[in-house]
Structures are given as C-alpha cells and as structure tokens.
Design an enzyme around this catalytic site. Structure first.
Site, PDB file in Angstrom:
ATOM      1  N   GLY A 152     -36.095  21.795 -71.957  1.00 27.92           N
ATOM      2  CA  GLY A 152     -36.481  22.349 -70.715  1.00 27.92           C
ATOM      3  C   GLY A 152     -37.449  22.000 -70.111  1.00 27.92           C
ATOM      4  N   CYS A 153     -37.294  22.617 -68.356  1.00 29.60           N
ATOM      5  CA  CYS A 153     -38.388  21.989 -68.033  1.00 29.60           C
ATOM      6  C   CYS A 153     -39.232  23.715 -68.079  1.00 29.60           C
ATOM      7  CB  CYS A 153     -38.390  22.015 -66.411  1.00 29.60           C
ATOM      8  SG  CYS A 153     -37.789  20.281 -66.334  1.00 29.60           S
ATOM      9  N   ILE A 154     -38.649  24.671 -68.270  1.00 35.94           N
ATOM     10  CA  ILE A 154     -39.296  25.815 -67.565  1.00 35.94           C
ATOM     11  C   ILE A 154     -39.769  26.862 -68.774  1.00 35.94           C
ATOM     12  CG2 ILE A 154     -38.901  28.370 -66.950  1.00 35.94           C
ATOM     13  CD1 ILE A 154     -38.921  26.319 -64.478  1.00 35.94           C
TER      14      ILE A 154
END
Lengths: 105, 173
Positions: A103-105
């Site tokens: 994920g990016c977050i």
C-alpha cells in the site's frame, strides 16, 4: 555446553531486506532481524505492532496501512515512528518476517 | 548468531553497479487548494516518512486552504476546466456539480483508507514532518497565524523555505 547459542544460522533475505522464506520466521529470529535493522531490543510495544501486522497479513495477504494499524493496535503514529525509526511500515514488516507492504498509505 | 544474506550474496554474485544514493529528504510545495490537488502532495509527504525520508510541506497560494482551520474540512473537487474529469465544462459549472464530485471522491479516498485532510495533516505531522505556510500568501490574503490548524510549525518566507530545504529534493504540486 549449550549448542543453541553458538550455532550459526544463515537466513536468506530478498532484495529489499525482507525474509526470502516467510516460514523461517520465529520470535527469536524477530529479535535478530531487529538487531540487524538497528532497532535494538524488542519491547512489548514492538510486539503489539508485530503481532497485529502478522494477524492482518494472515487475513488479507498484505500488511495493514499505517492508519489502520494506529487505529486498531493502540499504538499512535508518533510512537510507531519511535519504535521503528526510519520507515515504520517497512521496518515493522521486516521484523515481523513479512514482505514489503504494497500500500501507499 | 544469525547471519543474514541476500539472494545475490547467496548465489555468489557481485552487484555489477553501485546502487544509486537513496533520497534522504524532500520538500513538497502544495500551491493549489482543490481537493484533488491537495491530496497528491499529502500522500507523497506521508509516503516519504513511511520510507524513512525526511519531509517538509510548504503551503502557498490557494494551497493554504488545506491548513486554514475553518476551511480544511471543506475543500472541494474542481469540476470545471479539467478535461480528465470527463465532465463538459458547461455541465461541470452547474450548481451542485462540485459538491457531488467532492462527495464521490471523498468516498473513494476513504475506501483506500486515506484519511480526510485534517486527520491526514495531523498524521503527517505526527510522523515528524514539518508543515509551513508561505509568508507572502499569508500577507496577501490578510491571514493571521491563528487562522491555521495547530500542526502548522510556522509562517516562513521563500528564503527560509530554501534554507530549510538544504539537501532536499523539492517537489512542486
């Protein structure tokens, strides 16, 4: 003489420094990985995070987002960055014996 | 004792070239105030911290809306003048279109577990990133330091921004 303490194990990591074989992981190795990452002695708070992300990984096949982690594990963003300095998402995943989070977050 | 080796070392291969030096520090400028133009900068700042990269965010011009206490919860998606929205400009300008698009985008953002702007700014600040407002804009819009959310570390000039960005990669959004 205790053989265990003196036995040298060789563990293979992937290109990003995560365990190449997830089944190599155990609690003792987690401490070795933490030493290798410069995190030092694992505390109960580290273990809260490690156990939580391992559970999430088992359920979802990926480490949780930092937001989810801080909401559900009871470890705040600030504390998380203190526990796993220099990149908590990756470092925690490494110590927990999991691959790099997607994920990016 | 545990010895850790990577795949390459295990196979006895030497790496042919030295890996490029990793990025250590980024300074992200957020200059626009619509929802879709604020998020990319926030996501990049948070992503940098997650990788162990130092991050500073500098809000300027309409980007300041994202840190103005009374406005940061009400940022809107711009539905006019953006061909990639695939809404004709005349339709995008109808009353309620921006509110509709904003609602939809916020829903999608939440699905990805990306927090609302206020929570995201708090989270990014908690990671140790610094947040600044642009002095020239603050003066131009007649704002006070008290207009900003508490995470703002200060109102600084462009010169100070460059000083703080020593050794940084500067990213303008």
């Amino acid at each position: 003489m205790s053989t265990e303490a003196n036995t040298e194990k060789t563990i293979v990591l992937d290109q990003d420094g995560h365990l190449a074989n997830l089944e190599d992981w155990n609690e003792e190795l987690a401490q070795d990985l933490a030493d290798h990452e410069g995190i030092g002695a694992l505390t109960d708070r580290h273990w809260e995070v490690i156990n939580y992300i391992r559970e999430e990984f088992e359920k979802n096949g990926d480490a949780p987002s930092i937001r989810k982690l801080t909401k559900e594990s009871g470890v705040s963003t600030k504390e998380l960055y203190q526990l796993f300095p220099k990149g908590p998402a990756k470092k925690a995943a490494k110590v927990a014996g999991l691959p790099k989070p997607k994920g990016c977050i | 004792m545990t010895k850790f080796v990577t795949h390459d070392q295990k196979n006895g291969e030497e790496q042919a070239t030295a890996a490029p030096k990793p990025i250590e520090k980024v300074s992200i400028i957020i200059s626009k105030g619509s929802l879709e133009e604020v998020y990319p900068g926030l996501i990049m700042a948070n992503g940098a911290r997650m990788e162990g990269i130092e991050a500073t965010i500098f809000f300027t011009f309409f980007g300041l809306d994202a840190i103005i206490d009374k406005r940061m919860d009400k940022l809107k998606v711009a539905t006019v003048g953006n061909p990639a929205m695939h809404i004709p400009t005349m339709i995008g300008g109808l009353p309620g279109m921006s509110a509709f698009a904003t609602k939809k985008m916020k829903k999608e953002i939440e699905k990805l577990d990306i927090p609302p702007v206020r929570e995201f700014i708090e989270m990014i600040h908690d990671t140790g990133a610094e947040i600044y407002a642009c002095r020239a804009t603050v003066d131009m819009f007649h704002l006070e330091e008290s207009d900003f959310c508490e995470q703002v570390d200060g109102v600084i000039s462009v010169g100070e921004f460059y000083e703080k960005s020593a050794g940084s990669q500067i990213i303008f959004t």
